[in-house]
Design a protein around this motif. Structure first.
Motif, PDB file in Angstrom:
ATOM      1  N   SER A   1       1.181  -1.006  -0.060  1.00 32.65           N
ATOM      2  CA  SER A   1       0.558   0.593   0.022  1.00 32.65           C
ATOM      3  C   SER A   1       0.466   0.988  -0.167  1.00 32.65           C
ATOM      4  CB  SER A   1      -0.699   0.179   0.946  1.00 32.65           C
ATOM      5  OG  SER A   1      -1.619   1.622   1.108  1.00 32.65           O
TER       6      SER A   1
ATOM      7  N   VAL B   1      -6.139   0.305  -3.080  1.00 34.19           N
ATOM      8  CA  VAL B   1      -5.491   0.184  -1.915  1.00 34.19           C
ATOM      9  C   VAL B   1      -4.322  -0.247  -1.976  1.00 34.19           C
ATOM     10  CG1 VAL B   1      -8.074   0.612  -0.492  1.00 34.19           C
ATOM     11  CG2 VAL B   1      -6.391  -1.397  -1.648  1.00 34.19           C
ATOM     12  N   ALA B   2      -3.752  -0.739  -2.829  1.00 29.74           N
ATOM     13  CA  ALA B   2      -2.662  -1.204  -2.928  1.00 29.74           C
ATOM     14  C   ALA B   2      -2.235  -2.388  -4.498  1.00 29.74           C
ATOM     15  CB  ALA B   2      -2.364  -2.792  -1.823  1.00 29.74           C
TER      16      ALA B   2
END
Length: 176
Positions: free
Chosen positions: A33, A168-169
């Motif tokens: 992330s 998110v990542a």
């Protein structure tokens, strides 16, 4: 002079034939992330003899649930996950389910996180490849904030992104 030309031509054929056998058979993406959250893991890609790619790995750090999982067109994470561009879509198709004929090459569906905030990935995909026009080497692998709806909802983003929300990542897919 003739011997040198024959040698050079023979060497060129040997190098060309040898190069074709150097196809990368495995690749890896380290997922993290950019926001510093504790989302992390590794995903490996193995090119199989039948042309399919085996995808396996483990990710950690998200609450229980399903999250969109896609190959994006760029392996650029200098601006966080946003710099990975759009879903990898060399055939200019609508977003879809991994088993759909009409789908982005990079549409890998959803991954499931359990009660321990862990996700274990193990599937085979018939669209991605480690070589050729569907090659994913050097591209981005992105984990999204919501579940992928496979282009089947009425949301305006459904047929473009699966309405999977923000990123998110992410990581870059490289040779293992």
């Amino acid at each position: 002079m003739m011997k040198h030309l024959v040698f050079i031509a023979t060497a060129a054929v040997f190098v060309s034939a040898h190069h074709e056998n150097l196809v990368p058979m495995r690749a890896i993406a380290r997922i993290a992330s950019p926001a510093g959250n504790e989302i992390q893991g590794n995903v490996t890609f193995t090119q199989l003899e039948d042309g399919k790619v085996h995808v396996e790995g483990s990710l950690y750090g998200l609450p229980k649930g399903q999250y969109g999982f896609h190959v994006h067109e760029k392996g650029d994470i200098t601006g966080g996950c946003l710099s990975t561009g759009s879903h990898f879509n060399p055939e200019h198709k609508d977003h879809g389910h991994p088993n759909d004929e009409n789908r982005h090459v990079g549409d890998l569906g959803n991954v499931d996180f359990d009660d321990n905030r862990a996700c274990h990935i193990d599937f085979t995909d018939s669209k991605i490849s480690l070589i050729g026009p569907h090659g994913i080497l050097g591209r981005g692998l992105v984990l999204h904030e919501k579940s992928d709806d496979f282009g089947r909802s009425s949301h305006p983003d459904s047929r473009k992104t699966g309405n999977a929300g923000g990123r998110v990542a992410c990581g870059v897919i490289g040779i293992l």
